[in-house]
Design a protein around this motif. Structure first.
Motif, PDB file in Angstrom:
ATOM      1  N   MET A  21      58.091  48.246  11.206  1.00  0.00           N
ATOM      2  CA  MET A  21      58.128  48.761  12.544  1.00  0.00           C
ATOM      3  C   MET A  21      56.788  48.554  13.250  1.00  0.00           C
ATOM      4  O   MET A  21      56.757  48.173  14.412  1.00  0.00           O
ATOM      5  CB  MET A  21      58.483  50.245  12.516  1.00  0.00           C
ATOM      6  N   TRP A  22      55.682  48.838  12.556  1.00  0.00           N
ATOM      7  CA  TRP A  22      54.383  48.717  13.214  1.00  0.00           C
ATOM      8  C   TRP A  22      54.042  47.278  13.531  1.00  0.00           C
ATOM      9  O   TRP A  22      53.365  47.006  14.526  1.00  0.00           O
ATOM     10  CB  TRP A  22      53.303  49.364  12.351  1.00  0.00           C
ATOM     11  N   PHE A  23      54.478  46.351  12.697  1.00  0.00           N
ATOM     12  CA  PHE A  23      54.246  44.937  12.994  1.00  0.00           C
ATOM     13  C   PHE A  23      54.940  44.550  14.294  1.00  0.00           C
ATOM     14  O   PHE A  23      54.361  43.870  15.139  1.00  0.00           O
ATOM     15  CB  PHE A  23      54.742  44.057  11.839  1.00  0.00           C
ATOM     16  N   THR A  24      56.165  45.012  14.471  1.00  0.00           N
ATOM     17  CA  THR A  24      56.930  44.702  15.680  1.00  0.00           C
ATOM     18  C   THR A  24      56.285  45.333  16.912  1.00  0.00           C
ATOM     19  O   THR A  24      56.169  44.677  17.953  1.00  0.00           O
ATOM     20  CB  THR A  24      58.376  45.204  15.537  1.00  0.00           C
ATOM     21  N   ILE A  25      55.846  46.578  16.803  1.00  0.00           N
ATOM     22  CA  ILE A  25      55.197  47.242  17.929  1.00  0.00           C
ATOM     23  C   ILE A  25      53.882  46.531  18.280  1.00  0.00           C
ATOM     24  O   ILE A  25      53.568  46.320  19.454  1.00  0.00           O
ATOM     25  CB  ILE A  25      54.958  48.730  17.624  1.00  0.00           C
ATOM     26  N   GLY A  26      53.119  46.139  17.281  1.00  0.00           N
ATOM     27  CA  GLY A  26      51.885  45.399  17.522  1.00  0.00           C
ATOM     28  C   GLY A  26      52.140  44.049  18.164  1.00  0.00           C
ATOM     29  O   GLY A  26      51.405  43.623  19.066  1.00  0.00           O
ATOM     30  N   ILE A  62      54.774  43.208  20.038  1.00  0.00           N
ATOM     31  CA  ILE A  62      55.222  43.438  21.412  1.00  0.00           C
ATOM     32  C   ILE A  62      54.050  43.830  22.306  1.00  0.00           C
ATOM     33  O   ILE A  62      53.925  43.334  23.431  1.00  0.00           O
ATOM     34  CB  ILE A  62      56.331  44.510  21.443  1.00  0.00           C
ATOM     35  N   THR A  63      53.161  44.682  21.811  1.00  0.00           N
ATOM     36  CA  THR A  63      51.984  45.091  22.583  1.00  0.00           C
ATOM     37  C   THR A  63      51.081  43.895  22.863  1.00  0.00           C
ATOM     38  O   THR A  63      50.587  43.727  23.983  1.00  0.00           O
ATOM     39  CB  THR A  63      51.203  46.181  21.833  1.00  0.00           C
ATOM     40  N   GLY A  64      50.857  43.063  21.871  1.00  0.00           N
ATOM     41  CA  GLY A  64      50.046  41.865  22.066  1.00  0.00           C
ATOM     42  C   GLY A  64      50.654  40.910  23.073  1.00  0.00           C
ATOM     43  O   GLY A  64      49.950  40.349  23.921  1.00  0.00           O
ATOM     44  N   LEU A  65      51.963  40.723  22.996  1.00  0.00           N
ATOM     45  CA  LEU A  65      52.634  39.851  23.963  1.00  0.00           C
ATOM     46  C   LEU A  65      52.578  40.424  25.375  1.00  0.00           C
ATOM     47  O   LEU A  65      52.420  39.675  26.348  1.00  0.00           O
ATOM     48  CB  LEU A  65      54.083  39.606  23.542  1.00  0.00           C
ATOM     49  N   LEU A  66      52.687  41.742  25.496  1.00  0.00           N
ATOM     50  CA  LEU A  66      52.577  42.369  26.817  1.00  0.00           C
ATOM     51  C   LEU A  66      51.180  42.197  27.403  1.00  0.00           C
ATOM     52  O   LEU A  66      51.038  41.926  28.600  1.00  0.00           O
ATOM     53  CB  LEU A  66      52.940  43.850  26.739  1.00  0.00           C
ATOM     54  N   PHE A  67      50.141  42.352  26.576  1.00  0.00           N
ATOM     55  CA  PHE A  67      48.777  42.142  27.063  1.00  0.00           C
ATOM     56  C   PHE A  67      48.553  40.679  27.454  1.00  0.00           C
ATOM     57  O   PHE A  67      47.916  40.392  28.467  1.00  0.00           O
ATOM     58  CB  PHE A  67      47.741  42.575  26.024  1.00  0.00           C
ATOM     59  N   LEU A  68      49.075  39.755  26.683  1.00  0.00           N
ATOM     60  CA  LEU A  68      48.963  38.343  27.017  1.00  0.00           C
ATOM     61  C   LEU A  68      49.653  38.045  28.339  1.00  0.00           C
ATOM     62  O   LEU A  68      49.107  37.351  29.199  1.00  0.00           O
ATOM     63  CB  LEU A  68      49.562  37.494  25.891  1.00  0.00           C
TER      64      LEU A  68
END
Length: 90
Positions: free
Chosen positions: A1-6, A8-14
């Protein structure tokens, strides 16, 4: 779960950085602070929501969602409105 959240967060920042660069917009320091605080609270809420449901504590999950999740969404909405209004002026 944390890998997926990380991820998604990284893609949103990009996506955010690319969008800001493409539209030639700059966020002020307090917009960054409000946005990062809201995002951190939202991720904290998601983690506690899953944890509370895993322990069969649905009342605790609902209360945490109300008392921490709602302010995180409010902070993110304020950040979005501040940036949108300043971009409209320019």
């Amino acid at each position: 779960m944390w890998f997926t959240i990380g991820l998604i967060t990284g893609l949103l920042f990009l996506w955010l950085f690319n969008m800001l660069k493409k539209k030639n917009l700059k966020l002020t320091w307090y917009e960054w602070l409000l946005g990062i605080t809201g995002l951190a609270l939202l991720i904290f809420t998601i983690q506690n929501l899953f944890g509370s449901f895993a322990e069969m504590e649905s009342t605790a999950a609902a209360m945490f969602l109300l008392f921490v999740g709602l302010p995180s969404l409010i902070l993110l909405a304020i950040t979005w409105q501040l940036a949108a209004r300043r971009a409209k002026k320019a």
